[in-house]
Design a protein around this motif. Structure first.
Motif, PDB file in Angstrom:
ATOM      1  N   ALA A 239      60.153 -27.338 -34.846  1.00 56.25           N
ATOM      2  CA  ALA A 239      59.464 -26.240 -34.170  1.00 56.25           C
ATOM      3  C   ALA A 239      60.315 -24.980 -34.189  1.00 56.25           C
ATOM      4  O   ALA A 239      59.828 -23.879 -34.491  1.00 56.25           O
ATOM      5  N   HIS A 243      59.267 -21.669 -36.376  1.00 61.09           N
ATOM      6  CA  HIS A 243      58.442 -20.942 -35.402  1.00 61.09           C
ATOM      7  C   HIS A 243      57.927 -19.600 -35.913  1.00 61.09           C
ATOM      8  O   HIS A 243      56.863 -19.146 -35.511  1.00 61.09           O
ATOM      9  N   ALA A 259      51.387 -22.602 -36.732  1.00 60.66           N
ATOM     10  CA  ALA A 259      50.963 -23.898 -36.190  1.00 60.66           C
ATOM     11  C   ALA A 259      49.939 -24.572 -37.085  1.00 60.66           C
ATOM     12  O   ALA A 259      50.012 -25.779 -37.342  1.00 60.66           O
ATOM     13  N   GLN A 272      53.653 -28.683 -33.794  1.00 65.94           N
ATOM     14  CA  GLN A 272      52.535 -27.759 -33.979  1.00 65.94           C
ATOM     15  C   GLN A 272      52.194 -27.050 -32.673  1.00 65.94           C
ATOM     16  O   GLN A 272      51.997 -25.828 -32.640  1.00 65.94           O
ATOM     17  N   LYS A 273      52.137 -27.802 -31.566  1.00 63.13           N
ATOM     18  CA  LYS A 273      51.834 -27.197 -30.266  1.00 63.13           C
ATOM     19  C   LYS A 273      52.907 -26.190 -29.867  1.00 63.13           C
ATOM     20  O   LYS A 273      52.612 -25.114 -29.335  1.00 63.13           O
ATOM     21  N   ILE A 275      54.906 -24.387 -31.769  1.00 61.02           N
ATOM     22  CA  ILE A 275      54.806 -23.157 -32.548  1.00 61.02           C
ATOM     23  C   ILE A 275      53.622 -22.324 -32.073  1.00 61.02           C
ATOM     24  O   ILE A 275      53.720 -21.106 -31.899  1.00 61.02           O
ATOM     25  N   ARG A 276      52.496 -22.987 -31.819  1.00 59.75           N
ATOM     26  CA  ARG A 276      51.298 -22.268 -31.368  1.00 59.75           C
ATOM     27  C   ARG A 276      51.546 -21.512 -30.064  1.00 59.75           C
ATOM     28  O   ARG A 276      51.084 -20.385 -29.877  1.00 59.75           O
TER      29      ARG A 276
END
Length: 339
Positions: A239, A243, A259, A272-273, A275-276
């Protein structure tokens, strides 16, 4: 204290760079696809296809190519833009000297070094039309592993800068070819290519080369301090390292872009979460979903603190943001680490 909350699934309608890959016209893949494919499909063909696609991007303009591996007889192990009929073909070629070369006469040497049967296969792939080729070796610690061959059929040449960029990329990919066996070796390989890809993108697109590495270093220190397990630290590292990779498509919405290119890598779902949501704010005024407090995923909160620290360079400058933009407890822990 640092609970790991459930977060809403990514909203629909955000950009998905994995859908910007190779088109029917043979355009080079998005470089983020290289990493997504690597992480989701750890195979020799997967690595080499990704390596070819990004090498074509670095070369610029229209290009197609193939990768050769040297295991006894040299054989084609991956193609980019060429028909799959070429896969597995045993060929001799201009890569035998294992040095970067620009061939101004295209595939002449390739045809000269192979017999009629191979020539017929090459003809079927359209190689008579190639006007210029770039041959870049794949070698690791003195071992000749193979080569990437990139071809053009138009009037465009190969600039020295493009040749250097492709050569450096091949040097980053080559060590992965020998360590495809075993889980731990694959984890090492995936990390190596992740770092190489981010550095390549940062050096061409971003202002500060090495930013991702610095954020990853700080994030890992915080993660260890709060007691994350090894598996959690692994996801946190990805992450932090990835990022800002979505910025290759521009600043706007880069967290969603970054993400979404991991959507096909289920074992990095928490990455993924993170980065989002790394631009969410503790007070709920962030993006993209205005999550607040501990509703923001833990890894995203760690990323936000580490990212701010790297950009500001001083924990004291973070303190006014504690409890507003940043998790105050994480800021406090970072202050202890910095003493």
């Amino acid at each position: 204290m640092f609970r790991r909350p459930r977060t809403p699934p990514p909203a629909t309608g955000s950009p998905d760079p994995r859908k910007t890959g190779i088109s029917v016209s043979g355009e080079p893949l998005d470089p983020t696809r290289v990493l997504a494919d690597l992480l989701s499909r750890p195979s020799l063909e997967g690595i080499l296809e990704g390596a070819l696609s990004y090498a074509a991007t670095l070369l610029g303009g229209n290009a197609q190519g193939f990768a050769v591996v040297r295991r006894g007889q040299d054989r084609v192990a991956a193609v980019f833009g060429y028909p799959k009929d070429l896969m597995g073909a045993a060929l001799s070629g201009p890569w035998s000297g294992m040095r970067p070369r620009v061939l101004a006469d295209g595939t002449r040497e390739l045809y000269e070094q192979n017999g009629p049967e191979a020539a017929a296969l090459l003809d079927g792939c359209g190689m008579r039309d190639v006007t210029v080729s770039l041959v870049v070796p794949l070698s690791d610690r003195g071992r000749n592993l193979g080569a990437l061959v990139l071809d053009r059929t138009g009037a465009e040449g190969v600039t020295p800068g493009a040749q250097e960029a492709v050569t450096k990329w091949a040097a980053a990919v080559a060590p992965l070819l020998g360590i495809l066996e075993g889980r731990e070796e694959w984890k090492t390989a995936a990390r190596q290519l992740t770092g190489a890809l981010v550095e390549a993108v940062e050096s061409r697109e971003f202002d500060s080369l090495g930013h991702a590495q610095s954020v990853a270093d700080t994030s890992m220190k915080l993660g260890r301090l709060i007691g994350l397990a090894d598996r959690e630290l692994e996801e946190l590292w990805y992450a932090a390292t990835l990022h800002d990779l979505g910025k290759i498509h521009g600043e706007a919405g880069h967290a969603l872009v970054g993400a979404n290119f991991l959507h096909g890598v289920p074992h990095l779902a928490e990455t993924q979460k993170a980065i989002r949501h790394h631009h969410e704010r503790w007070d709920g005024q962030g993006e993209p979903d205005k999550l607040a407090g501990e509703d923001i995923p833990l890894y995203a909160r760690i990323l936000a603190v580490a990212n701010a620290f790297v950009r500001m360079g001083d924990v004291e400058r973070l303190k006014p943001h504690a409890g507003k933009a940043l998790d105050a407890r994480l800021v406090g822990l970072l202050e202890k680490l910095s003493r």
